[in-house]
Design an enzyme around this catalytic site. Structure first.
Site, short mmCIF file in Angstrom:
data_model
loop_
_atom_site.label_atom_id
_atom_site.label_comp_id
_atom_site.label_asym_id
_atom_site.label_seq_id
_atom_site.Cartn_x
_atom_site.Cartn_y
_atom_site.Cartn_z
N ASP A 84 -50.47 -28.06 60.99
CA ASP A 84 -50.51 -29.49 60.68
C ASP A 84 -49.27 -30.24 61.16
OD1 ASP A 84 -51.80 -31.69 59.44
OD2 ASP A 84 -50.54 -31.47 57.67
N ASP A 106 -49.26 -34.46 66.33
CA ASP A 106 -48.82 -35.75 65.79
C ASP A 106 -47.86 -36.45 66.73
OD1 ASP A 106 -48.14 -37.91 64.28
OD2 ASP A 106 -47.18 -36.79 62.66
N THR A 236 -48.59 -33.02 48.35
CA THR A 236 -47.65 -33.38 47.28
C THR A 236 -48.19 -33.06 45.90
OG1 THR A 236 -46.69 -35.14 48.66
CG2 THR A 236 -46.33 -35.30 46.29
#
Length: 291
Positions: A84, A106, A236
């Site tokens: 990721d 990303d 989170t």
């Protein structure tokens, strides 16, 4: 159960009108908790390792990846491995050999043209290795400890016309869209732009991904899945559950020194969080294949 692929889970979830949950892992306790929670919910799941997590582990990908792979292969539900928020080409090129079936490249911090060019190169490489590729367009924000911009400020959210061109030009298999969520939120107060999400789902022929989902309340998540989100990233919320449980344990047991005692409390709290999110928000993924 044999390891599955992110692409298969997401594609089938989208076809079924559901979504698959993808949880970011940092430690072995995260790995075990996510698998335990998924098994309790009887739902498939994606284990995600971010570039930040690799950096935390002294730049070493394989120890955590091997642990995740071993847990996935022994899970009673389908589990996939996903790399990721990768910005490093060196890390990207290690994905296949480490057991990952997919990557999220990303370059969203770059101007549009540079994002497109960098993503196109990364996607071409990933596809050449048989990897499913995700990218991001828009500014979800909140990564790397930087204060996020207002999630609804002009220029932050994903533009549908730009997204169509980006998907066509980059060749991505899925697109993370900015519709009101923010990374690293510790309160579940995000309000999503569901009208924009519907426009994106109508305009694009690839699955849509929601990042920063820990800050999105259950009703908003359910509406997002109904509106076209097929993969939901959560990180989170696990860290909050673990930290809260460890604080409470050590507060009640101030003389505890055996790390297994408080790590067990943290792991169990994360597993409960995973199960609750999977069962309470429509993140059930595709129905498992029947023998």
């Amino acid at each position: 159960m044999p390891l599955t692929t992110t692409g298969d889970l997401v594609t089938r979830a989208r076809a079924a009108g559901t979504a698959v949950a993808a949880f970011n892992i940092i430690s072995l306790e995260h790995v075990e908790a996510v698998v335990a929670g998924a098994e309790a919910a009887r739902a498939p799941v994606v284990l995600q390792v971010s570039e930040n997590a690799v950096r935390f582990r002294h730049g070493r990908l394989l120890p955590l990846a091997r642990a995740a792979l071993a847990a996935a292969e022994r899970a009673a539900v389908p589990v996939a491995l996903h790399l990721d928020h990768v910005r490093s080409d060196l890390l990207l090129h290690r994905a296949g050999d480490a057991g990952f079936s997919s990557v999220m490249y990303d370059a969203s911090h770059l101007p549009y043209a540079e994002n497109l060019a960098a993503t196109r190169t990364a996607v071409d490489w990933a596809h050449g290795q048989g990897l499913w590729a995700e990218a991001e367009l828009g500014e979800i924000g909140g990564k790397d400890g930087r204060p996020p911009r207002d999630a609804h400020a002009p220029g932050v959210r994903t533009d549908p016309d730009e997204a169509v061109a980006f998907v066509a030009g980059s060749g991505v298999d899925a697109l993370a869209v900015a519709v009101g969520s923010v990374h690293a939120m510790t309160t579940r107060t995000a309000i999503l732009d569901h009208a924009l999400l519907r426009r994106l789902a109508t305009a694009l022929d690839v699955p849509l991904v929601l990042h920063g989902s820990s800050g999105v309340p259950d009703p908003e998540l359910r509406a997002a899945v109904a509106g076209g989100i097929a993969k939901v990233n959560i990180g989170t919320a696990l860290n909050q559950a673990m930290t809260t449980a460890i604080r409470e344990y050590l507060g009640a047991h101030p003389h505890a020194v055996d790390s297994r005692s408080y790590l067990r409390a943290g792991r169990e709290a994360m597993a409960r969080t995973v199960e609750r999110l999977l069962t309470g928000t429509g993140l059930t993924g595709p129905a498992p294949d029947r023998p």
